[in-house]
Design a protein around this motif. Sequence first.
Motif, PDB file in Angstrom:
ATOM      1  N   ALA A 189      87.996  38.402  38.088  1.00  0.00           N
ATOM      2  CA  ALA A 189      89.289  39.031  38.357  1.00  0.00           C
ATOM      3  C   ALA A 189      89.080  40.523  38.615  1.00  0.00           C
ATOM      4  O   ALA A 189      88.077  41.109  38.202  1.00  0.00           O
ATOM      5  N   GLY A 190      90.028  41.124  39.318  1.00  0.00           N
ATOM      6  CA  GLY A 190      89.979  42.565  39.534  1.00  0.00           C
ATOM      7  C   GLY A 190      89.236  43.004  40.774  1.00  0.00           C
ATOM      8  O   GLY A 190      89.027  44.205  40.976  1.00  0.00           O
ATOM      9  N   GLY A 191      88.839  42.071  41.628  1.00  0.00           N
ATOM     10  CA  GLY A 191      88.206  42.452  42.889  1.00  0.00           C
ATOM     11  C   GLY A 191      89.242  42.988  43.857  1.00  0.00           C
ATOM     12  O   GLY A 191      90.200  42.296  44.201  1.00  0.00           O
ATOM     13  N   SER A 192      89.088  44.222  44.312  1.00  0.00           N
ATOM     14  CA  SER A 192      90.103  44.889  45.125  1.00  0.00           C
ATOM     15  C   SER A 192      89.892  44.627  46.618  1.00  0.00           C
ATOM     16  O   SER A 192      88.764  44.717  47.121  1.00  0.00           O
ATOM     17  N   PHE A 193      91.003  44.333  47.312  1.00  0.00           N
ATOM     18  CA  PHE A 193      91.001  44.130  48.761  1.00  0.00           C
ATOM     19  C   PHE A 193      92.070  45.010  49.372  1.00  0.00           C
ATOM     20  O   PHE A 193      93.115  45.272  48.753  1.00  0.00           O
ATOM     21  N   ARG A 194      91.842  45.459  50.602  1.00  0.00           N
ATOM     22  CA  ARG A 194      92.760  46.407  51.234  1.00  0.00           C
ATOM     23  C   ARG A 194      94.125  45.790  51.512  1.00  0.00           C
ATOM     24  O   ARG A 194      95.126  46.492  51.654  1.00  0.00           O
ATOM     25  N   SER A 195      94.170  44.462  51.600  1.00  0.00           N
ATOM     26  CA  SER A 195      95.463  43.797  51.826  1.00  0.00           C
ATOM     27  C   SER A 195      95.362  42.344  51.384  1.00  0.00           C
ATOM     28  O   SER A 195      94.268  41.778  51.281  1.00  0.00           O
ATOM     29  N   LEU A 276      84.983  34.783  46.456  1.00  0.00           N
ATOM     30  CA  LEU A 276      86.084  35.678  46.802  1.00  0.00           C
ATOM     31  C   LEU A 276      85.798  37.092  46.293  1.00  0.00           C
ATOM     32  O   LEU A 276      85.959  38.076  47.014  1.00  0.00           O
ATOM     33  N   TYR A 277      85.362  37.191  45.054  1.00  0.00           N
ATOM     34  CA  TYR A 277      85.094  38.486  44.422  1.00  0.00           C
ATOM     35  C   TYR A 277      83.999  39.250  45.149  1.00  0.00           C
ATOM     36  O   TYR A 277      84.034  40.488  45.241  1.00  0.00           O
ATOM     37  N   ILE A 282      84.136  48.125  47.482  1.00  0.00           N
ATOM     38  CA  ILE A 282      83.432  48.839  46.417  1.00  0.00           C
ATOM     39  C   ILE A 282      83.480  50.316  46.713  1.00  0.00           C
ATOM     40  O   ILE A 282      83.103  50.756  47.815  1.00  0.00           O
ATOM     41  N   GLU A 283      83.947  51.078  45.755  1.00  0.00           N
ATOM     42  CA  GLU A 283      84.029  52.514  45.955  1.00  0.00           C
ATOM     43  C   GLU A 283      82.630  53.134  46.066  1.00  0.00           C
ATOM     44  O   GLU A 283      81.690  52.674  45.405  1.00  0.00           O
ATOM     45  N   LYS A 284      82.522  54.128  46.927  1.00  0.00           N
ATOM     46  CA  LYS A 284      81.241  54.803  47.104  1.00  0.00           C
ATOM     47  C   LYS A 284      80.774  55.407  45.787  1.00  0.00           C
ATOM     48  O   LYS A 284      81.560  55.996  45.049  1.00  0.00           O
ATOM     49  N   GLY A 285      79.492  55.217  45.532  1.00  0.00           N
ATOM     50  CA  GLY A 285      78.921  55.756  44.301  1.00  0.00           C
ATOM     51  C   GLY A 285      78.944  54.792  43.149  1.00  0.00           C
ATOM     52  O   GLY A 285      78.362  55.060  42.094  1.00  0.00           O
ATOM     53  N   LYS A 286      79.652  53.629  43.342  1.00  0.00           N
ATOM     54  CA  LYS A 286      79.677  52.620  42.288  1.00  0.00           C
ATOM     55  C   LYS A 286      78.750  51.476  42.650  1.00  0.00           C
ATOM     56  O   LYS A 286      78.546  51.142  43.798  1.00  0.00           O
TER      57      LYS A 286
END
Length: 288
Positions: A189-195, A276-277, A282-286
């Motif tokens: 859970a918590g995988g971020s997608f732009r839309s 899916l995840y 992924i944010e840069k630097g992470k």
Amino acid sequence: MGWLSAGDGYEVALVEGRIAARATSGRSAGRQLKSLPRTLKDHPEVDRLRRFAEWLDRHAAACVAQADAWMVSSLPVPTGLLARVWPDEAWQSALRDLAVVGDDPDEVGFLRGATEAGELQVVNLDGETVRMAPRTVTLPHPVLLPDLDDLREFAAELGIAQRVEQIHRAVWRRPADLDAESTEVREFAGGSFRSRFALAARASSLGYRVSGGYATTRVRDGGHAVEGCVWIGEPYWEDTVETGGLTWQDRDGRALPLREVGPVAWSEGMRMAAALYAGREIEKGKNA
């Protein structure tokens, strides 16, 4: 398929799934051309071959999909049916080298052929080609196969390459220390997608069904239909979304306690959630 006449001076045929042409006169007579001449692109025979090639592609994909469905649900398949479809090259490609199990669940072999008499030819774990003719066989989901790591090593030694992902399919095993009341796994859970559209598109591209706010995968496990579900956001939601928890439900829509989820349903649900995840932003630097 043989060569077909296509106007003056040319013949056409399907060669390794592509339309090929050759000249019938002149110094190049009988020699396959490197490309299809422009004058043939709209010829009726070329159009017929093109449509036939498209049908063959769809047929091959359907054979793989059916074999995959048998495997994911570990359904018994009549041995006679496998023997009947074996002469079809598309079926051969889908079925060849799949691990099969007959009457003895501990005797696993890799399918190599079938006879007109209804016998299957398999390579057993001793490296010998043997014949088997049980009434039905299963193409087991890998989570059900004993000594899977040894089986994978043996498959590598034989140079086995399966069209249906079976032996090297990623598997997850249900932990033994699950909470008795828990009905949700939040590992992915918590995988971020732009839309929401991007997340739904990823689910569809991976072969999963999108229904309402969920991506789902349905299997038969222990004779029962079970559906794994991951929340992907409300339809038509335009802002960023995150993958939700993974749950399972029975055919009546009842949420299953995790302890009641069978091994195949657990593995396939976790496989979907992980896939899916893996497509999250992924944010840069992470670290991923």
